[in-house]
Design a protein around this motif. Structure first.
Motif, mmCIF file in Angstrom:
data_model
loop_
_atom_site.group_PDB
_atom_site.id
_atom_site.type_symbol
_atom_site.label_atom_id
_atom_site.label_comp_id
_atom_site.label_asym_id
_atom_site.label_seq_id
_atom_site.Cartn_x
_atom_site.Cartn_y
_atom_site.Cartn_z
ATOM 1 N N GLN A 147 -20.615 -10.057 -31.959
ATOM 2 C CA GLN A 147 -21.883 -10.410 -31.331
ATOM 3 C C GLN A 147 -22.071 -9.546 -30.098
ATOM 4 O O GLN A 147 -21.179 -8.788 -29.710
ATOM 5 C CB GLN A 147 -21.950 -11.893 -31.005
ATOM 6 N N THR A 148 -23.235 -9.639 -29.502
ATOM 7 C CA THR A 148 -23.562 -8.737 -28.400
ATOM 8 C C THR A 148 -22.908 -9.187 -27.108
ATOM 9 O O THR A 148 -22.765 -10.378 -26.849
ATOM 10 C CB THR A 148 -25.079 -8.675 -28.189
ATOM 11 N N GLU A 165 -26.280 -6.490 -23.117
ATOM 12 C CA GLU A 165 -26.424 -5.406 -24.084
ATOM 13 C C GLU A 165 -27.470 -5.681 -25.156
ATOM 14 O O GLU A 165 -27.662 -4.869 -26.066
ATOM 15 C CB GLU A 165 -25.079 -5.103 -24.749
ATOM 16 N N TRP A 176 -29.156 -3.265 -28.454
ATOM 17 C CA TRP A 176 -29.165 -3.613 -29.874
ATOM 18 C C TRP A 176 -30.602 -3.727 -30.389
ATOM 19 O O TRP A 176 -30.911 -3.268 -31.498
ATOM 20 C CB TRP A 176 -28.409 -4.919 -30.094
ATOM 21 N N GLU A 177 -31.479 -4.359 -29.620
ATOM 22 C CA GLU A 177 -32.875 -4.503 -30.039
ATOM 23 C C GLU A 177 -33.559 -3.144 -30.189
ATOM 24 O O GLU A 177 -34.342 -2.928 -31.122
ATOM 25 C CB GLU A 177 -33.640 -5.354 -29.020
ATOM 26 N N GLU A 182 -32.030 -0.032 -30.544
ATOM 27 C CA GLU A 182 -31.372 0.957 -31.391
ATOM 28 C C GLU A 182 -30.907 0.420 -32.736
ATOM 29 O O GLU A 182 -30.788 1.171 -33.710
ATOM 30 C CB GLU A 182 -30.180 1.561 -30.636
ATOM 31 N N HIS A 183 -30.614 -0.895 -32.815
ATOM 32 C CA HIS A 183 -30.058 -1.457 -34.050
ATOM 33 C C HIS A 183 -30.639 -2.844 -34.322
ATOM 34 O O HIS A 183 -29.895 -3.810 -34.550
ATOM 35 C CB HIS A 183 -28.533 -1.548 -33.944
ATOM 36 N N LEU A 199 -28.976 -7.469 -35.928
ATOM 37 C CA LEU A 199 -28.961 -8.777 -35.282
ATOM 38 C C LEU A 199 -29.320 -9.851 -36.298
ATOM 39 O O LEU A 199 -30.334 -9.751 -37.001
ATOM 40 C CB LEU A 199 -29.966 -8.804 -34.127
ATOM 41 N N LEU A 228 -24.246 -10.860 -34.545
ATOM 42 C CA LEU A 228 -24.501 -9.738 -35.441
ATOM 43 C C LEU A 228 -24.494 -10.202 -36.889
ATOM 44 O O LEU A 228 -23.786 -11.141 -37.266
ATOM 45 C CB LEU A 228 -23.445 -8.650 -35.228
ATOM 46 N N ILE A 257 -22.587 -1.757 -38.343
ATOM 47 C CA ILE A 257 -21.927 -2.348 -37.175
ATOM 48 C C ILE A 257 -20.664 -1.567 -36.834
ATOM 49 O O ILE A 257 -20.381 -1.295 -35.661
ATOM 50 C CB ILE A 257 -21.600 -3.840 -37.432
ATOM 51 N N VAL A 293 -21.285 1.392 -34.748
ATOM 52 C CA VAL A 293 -21.514 1.120 -33.329
ATOM 53 C C VAL A 293 -20.217 0.753 -32.626
ATOM 54 O O VAL A 293 -19.873 1.302 -31.569
ATOM 55 C CB VAL A 293 -22.539 -0.012 -33.147
#
Length: 293
Positions: free
Chosen positions: A101-102, A106, A110-111, A113-114, A118, A138, A149, A152
């Motif tokens: 998880q984030t 951060e 995630w929002e 770039e990825h 989520l 995640l 994932i 990252v």
């Protein structure tokens, strides 16, 4: 995940300014112990070498420094720090990575770039960890998402090796037990990929808490376990049936009857046990507390 890690990582940046960084399955260390270790490629994880390192480190003490890196006390041989902190130069340094998880602070990354990684609820919003409102979970539900994932988080794991750590702990393996929309087997599949990545970087890998995952965690290839409050939750013996190598953290706010002396007297309590204040503060803070069995 238990209380200390989530609270402590929020204040890591502030703490850095206040404390200088230091330059039945059978009970086993993990699946690799079932047979003799094979020769490892240069730079890859060597089970036999880590076993010897563990035996030496087990003669000393543990420090859990997710709230900020500080010079370890005399006799400390194992230090756990956040992945963004420098290694302590202890006999065994363990790097903590929030892998499922984030991290607090951060979510915007995630929002931006990825966003597809989520886990999202029926309202389309990222699913909040029920215990930690500043962390989002995640989505490990497909092979493609797990691979992304890994793209990252894998470099973070590599960075732990580059920074001089000998092991990494992977936090929040148990997200699938806390929210709908995920399966434990999918988290274990991603954990297996993380373990392979860490082993390729020469790092041992620790399961973090997650007793609910049970023996399935062993299938991922973990080499040791790091627990929070196993005495407070009467879980130390259950972890001990899975892993011989066990680092245990207890918090002063949640000690069982008899206090820390009673914890250390338990037959199932690992020798490498440390008592910390809940916020994992650094020396000089009035709340700072550290004791060892």
């Amino acid at each position: 995940m238990r209380a200390g890690r989530a609270v402590a990582t929020v204040v890591l940046a502030a703490m850095l300014a206040g404390c200088a960084a230091a330059p039945e399955p059978p009970r086993s260390p993990g699946p690799a112990a079932a047979s003799e270790p094979s020769a490892s490629p240069e730079g890859a994880f060597d089970e036999a070498a880590f076993a010897a390192l563990w035996d030496a480190a087990a003669e000393g003490g543990l420090d859990y420094q997710l709230g900020g890196p500080c010079e370890p006390d005399a006799g400390v041989t194992v230090v756990v720090r956040d992945r963004e902190a420098p290694s302590a130069g202890a006999l065994l340094d363990v790097c903590s990575v929030n892998a499922f998880q984030t991290q607090p602070g951060e979510l915007a990354m995630w929002e931006a770039e990825h966003p597809e990684l989520l886990l999202r609820g029926a309202d389309g919003e990222p699913v909040i960890d029920p215990g930690w409102p500043d962390e989002r979970i995640l989505d490990t539900s497909t092979p493609e998402r797990r691979a992304s994932i890994l793209d990252v988080v894998g470099p973070w794991i590599d960075g732990c090796g580059d920074a001089g750590y000998e092991a990494v702990e992977l936090d929040n393996l148990d997200t699938a037990t806390r929210v709908d929309g995920l399966e434990v087997d999918d988290n274990v599949a991603l954990a297996t990929a993380f373990v392979d990545r860490a082993h390729a970087a020469g790092l041992a890998v620790a399961q973090k808490n997650s007793l609910e995952v049970g023996a399935a965690g062993l299938a991922a290839g973990f080499d040791l376990v790091v627990t929070e409050e196993c005495a407070a939750f009467d879980e130390c013996g259950a972890y001990g049936e899975l892993y011989e190598r066990h680092l245990a953290v207890e918090y002063a706010s949640a000690l069982p009857e008899g206090g820390f002396a009673a914890v250390c007297a338990r037959d199932d309590q690992p020798a490498l046990t440390v008592l910390r204040d809940l916020d994992l503060t650094v020396p000089g803070d009035p709340a700072h507390l550290v004791e060892r069995c």
